[in-house]
Write a protein that holds these residues in place. Structure first.
Motif, short mmCIF file in Angstrom:
data_model
loop_
_atom_site.label_atom_id
_atom_site.label_comp_id
_atom_site.label_asym_id
_atom_site.label_seq_id
_atom_site.Cartn_x
_atom_site.Cartn_y
_atom_site.Cartn_z
N LEU A 72 0.86 -1.17 0.00
CA LEU A 72 0.00 0.00 0.00
C LEU A 72 0.90 1.23 0.00
O LEU A 72 1.78 1.35 0.84
CB LEU A 72 -0.89 0.03 1.24
N ILE A 73 0.68 2.12 -0.95
CA ILE A 73 1.45 3.36 -1.03
C ILE A 73 0.53 4.52 -0.69
O ILE A 73 -0.51 4.70 -1.32
CB ILE A 73 2.07 3.55 -2.42
N VAL A 74 0.92 5.30 0.31
CA VAL A 74 0.12 6.44 0.75
C VAL A 74 0.81 7.71 0.24
O VAL A 74 1.92 8.04 0.66
CB VAL A 74 0.00 6.48 2.28
N PHE A 75 0.14 8.42 -0.67
CA PHE A 75 0.65 9.70 -1.14
C PHE A 75 0.13 10.80 -0.22
O PHE A 75 -1.06 10.90 0.03
CB PHE A 75 0.16 9.99 -2.56
N VAL A 76 1.04 11.63 0.28
CA VAL A 76 0.66 12.73 1.17
C VAL A 76 1.09 14.03 0.49
O VAL A 76 2.27 14.23 0.22
CB VAL A 76 1.32 12.59 2.56
#
Length: 231
Positions: free
Chosen positions: A44-48
């Motif tokens: 899972l990649i979380v872009f902030v």
């Protein structure tokens, strides 16, 4: 995710409400993972995209619209919430990482270096707290130069991460400015890219411009005076 504005307060939004909404978003992500159990996800990649803290001294009356005015306190509490959010996701996804850029509410002054940004300090605190827990979750951002924009390659797709502050609005609408920015960036060193992720405008949007997928994130703020007045 973008424009959490942790520390801000409205009639229906404050740090406690944001914590509850972050938990709800996390529960929804875990539910998606369970429903799609037949797919072989391995990360899972979380872009902030910035403005994670509300900051300080961004506009003259900001102090009157905050529950937490101390930016160090904003950073400390929010980084704890993000650690919990990411660790919970790690339980169901197996591997999680964060790719981040700062926003304009993180700026610490008009005359300070761009890397002196409260969003970046929050990412630093998040990284330190994850390391203290011996977590394998990585937090990535530009630590030396050009903090406002990044390009990340994932499974052969090239993502541009950009908060969106410098995009001009016309008649209080950002769509034309975004379209022009995409066209111009396609002829610069930022190109080539397949997807661009933008925050800042507190408004959800998605469309395709010259084969580039453009995503705008919204905000967790309700009764958002700026969005209601300007957009």
């Amino acid at each position: 995710m973008s424009d959490l504005h942790f520390g801000k307060s409205t009639a229906s939004f404050n740090p406690d409400v944001l914590a509850a909404r972050l938990n709800a978003a996390g529960a929804h992500l875990k539910r998606i993972r369970r429903l799609m159990s037949d797919y072989a996800f391995d990360e899972l990649i979380v872009f902030v995209l910035g403005d994670v803290v509300d900051g300080s001294d961004i506009y003259p009356t900001q102090f009157h619209h905050q529950k937490i005015t101390n930016v160090n306190e904003q950073i400390d509490i929010l980084s704890d919430l993000l650690v919990e959010f990411l660790e919970e996701q790690c339980k169901v996804w197996g591997s999680v990482r964060v790719e981040a850029v700062p926003g304009n509410h993180g700026r610490s002054g008009h005359f300070t270096h761009e890397l002196q940004n409260y969003d970046l300090l929050c990412y630093t605190m998040l990284e330190l707290k994850l390391k203290a827990q011996q977590s394998n979750i990585k937090v990535n951002w530009n630590k030396t130069a050009d903090p406002f924009i990044r390009k990340v390659k994932i499974r052969g797709h090239r993502y541009v991460l950009y908060h969106g502050l410098d995009i001009r609005m016309y008649q209080s609408i950002p769509w034309y400015g975004i379209m022009q920015r995409v066209f111009r960036w396609l002829s610069t060193r930022i190109a080539p890219f397949d997807v661009i992720l933008i925050g800042h405008f507190h408004t959800f949007g998605y469309w395709v411009i010259n084969k580039v997928s453009v995503f705008l994130t919204g905000t967790m703020i309700t009764d958002d005076d700026w969005a209601l007045r300007v957009l």
